[in-house]
Design a protein around this motif. Structure first.
Motif, PDB file in Angstrom:
ATOM      1  N   LYS A 251       0.847  -1.193   0.000  1.00 43.80           N
ATOM      2  CA  LYS A 251       0.000   0.000   0.000  1.00 43.80           C
ATOM      3  C   LYS A 251       0.887   1.250   0.000  1.00 43.80           C
ATOM      4  CE  LYS A 251      -3.413  -2.870   0.686  1.00 43.80           C
ATOM      5  NZ  LYS A 251      -4.305  -3.270  -0.430  1.00 43.80           N
ATOM      6  N   LEU A 252       0.331   2.356  -0.435  1.00 46.68           N
ATOM      7  CA  LEU A 252       1.069   3.621  -0.472  1.00 46.68           C
ATOM      8  C   LEU A 252       0.775   4.448   0.768  1.00 46.68           C
ATOM      9  CD1 LEU A 252       0.828   5.078  -4.102  1.00 46.68           C
ATOM     10  CD2 LEU A 252       2.888   4.386  -2.888  1.00 46.68           C
ATOM     11  N   ALA A 253       1.806   5.075   1.340  1.00 46.95           N
ATOM     12  CA  ALA A 253       1.589   6.039   2.406  1.00 46.95           C
ATOM     13  C   ALA A 253       0.784   7.214   1.849  1.00 46.95           C
ATOM     14  CB  ALA A 253       2.923   6.513   2.964  1.00 46.95           C
ATOM     15  N   LYS A 254       0.061   7.902   2.716  1.00 45.31           N
ATOM     16  CA  LYS A 254      -0.859   8.955   2.283  1.00 45.31           C
ATOM     17  C   LYS A 254      -0.164  10.078   1.516  1.00 45.31           C
ATOM     18  CE  LYS A 254      -4.229   8.148   5.962  1.00 45.31           C
ATOM     19  NZ  LYS A 254      -4.920   8.724   7.146  1.00 45.31           N
TER      20      LYS A 254
ATOM     21  N   THR B  15      11.750   6.843   3.931  1.00 44.58           N
ATOM     22  CA  THR B  15      12.526   6.396   5.084  1.00 44.58           C
ATOM     23  C   THR B  15      12.549   7.463   6.176  1.00 44.58           C
ATOM     24  OG1 THR B  15      13.916   5.106   3.584  1.00 44.58           O
ATOM     25  CG2 THR B  15      14.740   5.428   5.813  1.00 44.58           C
ATOM     26  N   GLU B  16      12.605   8.705   5.779  1.00 47.21           N
ATOM     27  CA  GLU B  16      12.685   9.790   6.755  1.00 47.21           C
ATOM     28  C   GLU B  16      11.386   9.966   7.541  1.00 47.21           C
ATOM     29  OE1 GLU B  16      11.557  13.510   3.768  1.00 47.21           O
ATOM     30  OE2 GLU B  16      13.673  13.008   4.136  1.00 47.21           O
ATOM     31  N   ASP B  17      10.284   9.386   7.041  1.00 47.02           N
ATOM     32  CA  ASP B  17       8.993   9.517   7.723  1.00 47.02           C
ATOM     33  C   ASP B  17       8.726   8.407   8.731  1.00 47.02           C
ATOM     34  OD1 ASP B  17       8.478  11.788   6.276  1.00 47.02           O
ATOM     35  OD2 ASP B  17       7.311  10.766   4.725  1.00 47.02           O
ATOM     36  N   ILE B  18       9.635   7.434   8.827  1.00 40.57           N
ATOM     37  CA  ILE B  18       9.445   6.354   9.796  1.00 40.57           C
ATOM     38  C   ILE B  18       9.593   6.912  11.204  1.00 40.57           C
ATOM     39  CG2 ILE B  18      10.452   4.211  10.692  1.00 40.57           C
ATOM     40  CD1 ILE B  18       8.854   3.804   8.183  1.00 40.57           C
ATOM     41  N   ASP B  19       8.670   6.555  12.072  1.00 41.94           N
ATOM     42  CA  ASP B  19       8.687   7.025  13.457  1.00 41.94           C
ATOM     43  C   ASP B  19       9.888   6.432  14.171  1.00 41.94           C
ATOM     44  OD1 ASP B  19       8.228   7.828  16.031  1.00 41.94           O
ATOM     45  OD2 ASP B  19       6.125   7.215  16.086  1.00 41.94           O
ATOM     46  N   SER B  20      10.855   7.257  14.528  1.00 43.52           N
ATOM     47  CA  SER B  20      12.077   6.773  15.166  1.00 43.52           C
ATOM     48  C   SER B  20      11.891   6.491  16.648  1.00 43.52           C
ATOM     49  CB  SER B  20      13.208   7.793  14.977  1.00 43.52           C
ATOM     50  OG  SER B  20      12.853   9.033  15.569  1.00 43.52           O
ATOM     51  N   VAL B  21      10.737   6.878  17.198  1.00 40.64           N
ATOM     52  CA  VAL B  21      10.491   6.668  18.632  1.00 40.64           C
ATOM     53  C   VAL B  21       9.946   5.266  18.884  1.00 40.64           C
ATOM     54  CG1 VAL B  21       9.204   7.489  20.643  1.00 40.64           C
ATOM     55  CG2 VAL B  21      10.117   9.133  18.975  1.00 40.64           C
TER      56      VAL B  21
ATOM     57  N   ILE C 148      10.914  -3.111   9.019  1.00 41.09           N
ATOM     58  CA  ILE C 148      11.235  -2.112   8.002  1.00 41.09           C
ATOM     59  C   ILE C 148      12.180  -2.732   6.976  1.00 41.09           C
ATOM     60  CG2 ILE C 148      12.267   0.135   7.544  1.00 41.09           C
ATOM     61  CD1 ILE C 148       9.690   0.293   9.120  1.00 41.09           C
ATOM     62  N   PHE C 149      11.810  -2.664   5.701  1.00 45.69           N
ATOM     63  CA  PHE C 149      12.660  -3.176   4.616  1.00 45.69           C
ATOM     64  C   PHE C 149      13.066  -1.996   3.744  1.00 45.69           C
ATOM     65  CE2 PHE C 149      13.708  -7.231   2.379  1.00 45.69           C
ATOM     66  CZ  PHE C 149      14.462  -6.654   1.378  1.00 45.69           C
ATOM     67  N   ASP C 150      14.333  -1.610   3.818  1.00 48.52           N
ATOM     68  CA  ASP C 150      14.835  -0.523   2.976  1.00 48.52           C
ATOM     69  C   ASP C 150      14.920  -0.978   1.522  1.00 48.52           C
ATOM     70  OD1 ASP C 150      15.170   1.297   5.051  1.00 48.52           O
ATOM     71  OD2 ASP C 150      17.174   0.541   5.532  1.00 48.52           O
ATOM     72  N   ILE C 151      14.380  -0.181   0.629  1.00 46.99           N
ATOM     73  CA  ILE C 151      14.462  -0.491  -0.806  1.00 46.99           C
ATOM     74  C   ILE C 151      15.819   0.008  -1.299  1.00 46.99           C
ATOM     75  CG2 ILE C 151      13.389  -0.190  -3.066  1.00 46.99           C
ATOM     76  CD1 ILE C 151      10.765   0.339  -1.653  1.00 46.99           C
ATOM     77  N   ASP C 152      16.781  -0.888  -1.295  1.00 45.23           N
ATOM     78  CA  ASP C 152      18.175  -0.495  -1.552  1.00 45.23           C
ATOM     79  C   ASP C 152      18.679  -0.971  -2.911  1.00 45.23           C
ATOM     80  OD1 ASP C 152      18.264  -3.162  -1.055  1.00 45.23           O
ATOM     81  OD2 ASP C 152      19.804  -3.086   0.496  1.00 45.23           O
TER      82      ASP C 152
END
Length: 487
Positions: free
Chosen positions: A236-239, A349-355, A361-365
Motif C-alpha cells: 500500500k502507499l503512504a498517504k 525512510t525519513e517519515d518512519i517514526d524513530s520513537v 522495516i525493509f529498505d528499498i536499496d
C-alpha cells in the motif's frame, strides 16, 4: 574393542564427553559405540540403567535416565527444527524398512528414561544422522550438543498408534550448530490443515492468497497465533506518496517470445529474465528485473509477469524457540522460483517514526546494490540509461516498506547467514528503482519443510536504538557460516 577394554568411555556419562566437541562427526553407529558417546547399535535412546543408581553421585536421580538420543529419520512422527525438537519415543516401530508404527509404545526403558531426564532436569546429548555417500554405512552422524527435555505427552501418531512425544530444546551457550535443519517430510506434510499439530490459525491471509497459510505453535503454553498486523498480499502507499507514471508497455501479442522486438526484454539486457520451466523461474539474480506491466499488450500468462501471479507454493508460519515466528514450505521450491512479495506500506525512510521500535522495516536499496555500497554484491544489468550512477545523494535508501502493521507472509521470514532465498527488486508499473517491488526468490532447490530464510543485509554496528545507543542483536540462524551477530 568392547571386550578388550578399548572403548574410550565404557561407562555412561551425563553431559559432554571430554575430547568430543559439538560438530564432531562419525561415520557409523559403531564409531559412536567405540567412543561411548552413544552405546546402542540400533536404539535411538541411550540411557543409564538401575545399576547407576548405586553410585554416590547419582543418589538424587531417578532411573533409568537418558544420556543421549540419535535423530535419523527412523520414526515417522519426528519433527526437527534444529534448536527445538519433537522427538518420538522408542518401540512399536517397523524396523524392516517402512519405518511406520505398527503398535502402541509403552512407558518403559528409553521412553521412561527421557521422562526421568525431564523430571531430574538432566541434559541429553543429541546426535543427528544424515544420508551421506562419503560414509561406508551411507550415513554421517554429527554431535549437536546438549538439549533439555521440557515436555512429554502421549498422542495418536501418523499411523494411528499411541506414541510418546518429547520436546527437547537446545541449551544456550554452546557452539553454533553445524548441521542444517532436518525434516522428515513423509510425516510432517499433512493431508489437511486440520491435522497440523499446534494449529493456532487456519489462514493468516484470510483468503487473500492462492493457498491458505496456516500458523502453528508447539512452543508456547498456552499457544497463541501471530497478531498485531493486518494481512495484505500487495504493498500500500503512504498517504503522502504517489507512484510515478505508468511505464510504456511492450506491443507483443499473446506471449512475449522475441527479445529483439519486446521493449521490456530490451530493459533486461535484450533478453527475458525468466525461463518457462515450473511456471517461470528467474535465470539469475539481477540488479533489477523489468517485468511486463499494465500498459503491455501481452497476456497475463506471459512469462515476463512471473512475480505477479501470487503464491505458487503452500507455506506455513510456525513458532520457534529463539527466533519468534518462521516460515516453511510444504512443497519443493525449485531454484529461481518466486516465493513471495515483501509487502507493507511504501513510505519515505525519513517519515518512519524513530520513537517506536519497528523490526519490520525493509529498505528499498536497489540503487545501493547497483552501486555496490556497504559491502553489497554487485549484480548484472546495465541501467545507465535510466539512472545516474554518479549521483552522490542516493547513498542511503530513500524509500522503505513498513510491514509493522500491514504485511504479507514475508514479514515472518527470518534471517540466515547462509540463506536459501535472495532478494530481488522488480519493476512493472513504473521505472523508478527507488520505489521497486521487493520479491523473494529461491536461491537453491528447497526441500519441503525446510525453514525459508534470506540475508537481512545489516552492516555490523549499523543499528541504533530509539534512545540513540548502538543496538546489537545475536544471530541464531545455526549456519556453519554464521556471523554470530545479526547487527
Amino acid at each position: 574393542m568392547k571386550s578388550n577394554g578399548s572403548v574410550l568411555y565404557p561407562e555412561k556419562r551425563i553431559g559432554h564427553l571430554p575430547g568430543i566437541g559439538v560438530g564432531d562427526q562419525f561415520f557409523s553407529r559403531a564409531e559412536m559405540v567405540v567412543l561411548g558417546i552413544h552405546s546402542h547399535w540400533l536404539n535411538g535412546i541411550d540411557y543409564m540403567g538401575e545399576k547407576y543408581a548405586k553410585l554416590p553421585q547419582n543418589r538424587s536421580y531417578t532411573f533409568p535416565l537418558a544420556v543421549c538420543v540419535v535423530l535419523s529419520g527412523i520414526y515417522e512422527d519426528d519433527l526437527d527444527n534444529s534448536e527445538d525438537v519433537i522427538y518420538t519415543g522408542q518401540g512399536g516401530n517397523d524396523l524392516l524398512g517402512r519405518r511406520h508404527q505398527i503398535q502402541d509404545q509403552k512407558m518403559e526403558r528409553g521412553n521412561l528414561a527421557l521422562k526421568n531426564s525431564m523430571i531430574c532436569t538432566v541434559p541429553v546429548r543429541v546426535i543427528r544422522g544424515h544420508e551421506s555417500t562419503n560414509s561406508y554405512c551411507g550415513k554421517v552422524y554429527t554431535y549437536d550438543g546438549l538439549y533439555k527435555v521440557v515436555k512429554y505427552w502421549a498422542e495418536k501418531g501418523v499411523s494411528g498408534f499411541t506414541v510418546f512425544k518429547y520436546r527437547l530444546c537446545r541449551l544456550e551457550g554452546q557452539p553454533t550448530l553445524t548441521t542444517n535443519q532436518v525434516y522428515y517430510s513423509r510425516a510432517q506434510v499433512p493431508a489437511s490443515i486440520s491435522e497440523l499439530r499446534g494449529l493456532v490459525c487456519d489462514d493468516i491471509s484470510a483468503g487473500q492468497e492462492n493457498f491458505p497459510i496456516p500458523a502453528t505453535n508447539v512452543v508456547d503454553d498456552p499457544p497463541f497465533g501471530p497478531s498485531g498486523f493486518a494481512y495484505s498480499k500487495s504493498t500500500k502507499l503512504a498517504k503522502n506518496l504517489k507512484l510515478p507514471s505508468v511505464a510504456c508497455g511492450c506491443k507483443c501479442k499473446g506471449e512475449c517470445v522475441d527479445p529483439r522486438s519486446c521493449s521490456c526484454a530490451r530493459l533486461n539486457g535484450n533478453d527475458f529474465p525468466y525461463v518457462r520451466k515450473d511456471g517461470g523461474r528467474l535465470v539469475e539474480a539481477k540488479a533489477v528485473v523489468f517485468e511486463c506491466g499494465p500498459h503491455c499488450e501481452c497476456r497475463s500468462t506471459c512469462v515476463n509477469r512471473t512475480s505477479q501471479n501470487g503464491l505458487r507454493y503452500r507455506l506455513e508460519v510456525y513458532r520457534t524457540t529463539k527466533k519468534g515466528w518462521a516460515v516453511r514450505s510444504w512443497d519443493t521450491i525449485p531454484s529461481g522460483a518466486p516465493v513471495c512479495e515483501y509487502s507493507g506500506i511504501l513510505t519515505k525512510t525519513e517519515d518512519i517514526d524513530s520513537v517506536v521500535e519497528n523490526n519490520y522495516i525493509f529498505d528499498i536499496d536497489c540503487l545501493q546494490t547497483i552501486k555496490g555500497l556497504d559491502g553489497r554484491e554487485r549484480r548484472p544489468g546495465d541501467l545507465s540509461s535510466l539512472i545516474d550512477l554518479d549521483e552522490k545523494k542516493s547513498e542511503a535508501p530513500e524509500y522503505c516498506i513498513d510491514a509493522g502493521s500491514i504485511g504479507s507472509v514475508a514479514r515472518f521470514i527470518n534471517h540466515s547467514c547462509s540463506p536459501n532465498l535472495f532478494v530481488q527488486c522488480v519493476l512493472s508499473q513504473h521505472q523508478d528503482i527507488k520505489m521497486a517491488k521487493i520479491m523473494l526468490f529461491a536461491a537453491d532447490n528447497i526441500p519441503p519443510l525446510q525453514e525459508l530464510t534470506y540475508d537481512y543485509g545489516y552492516v555490523l554496528d549499523s543499528v541504533v536504538g530509539v534512545d540513540g545507543t548502538l543496538k546489537k542483536l545475536r544471530c541464531f540462524c545455526g549456519s556453519s557460516d554464521c556471523r554470530k551477530w545479526l547487527h
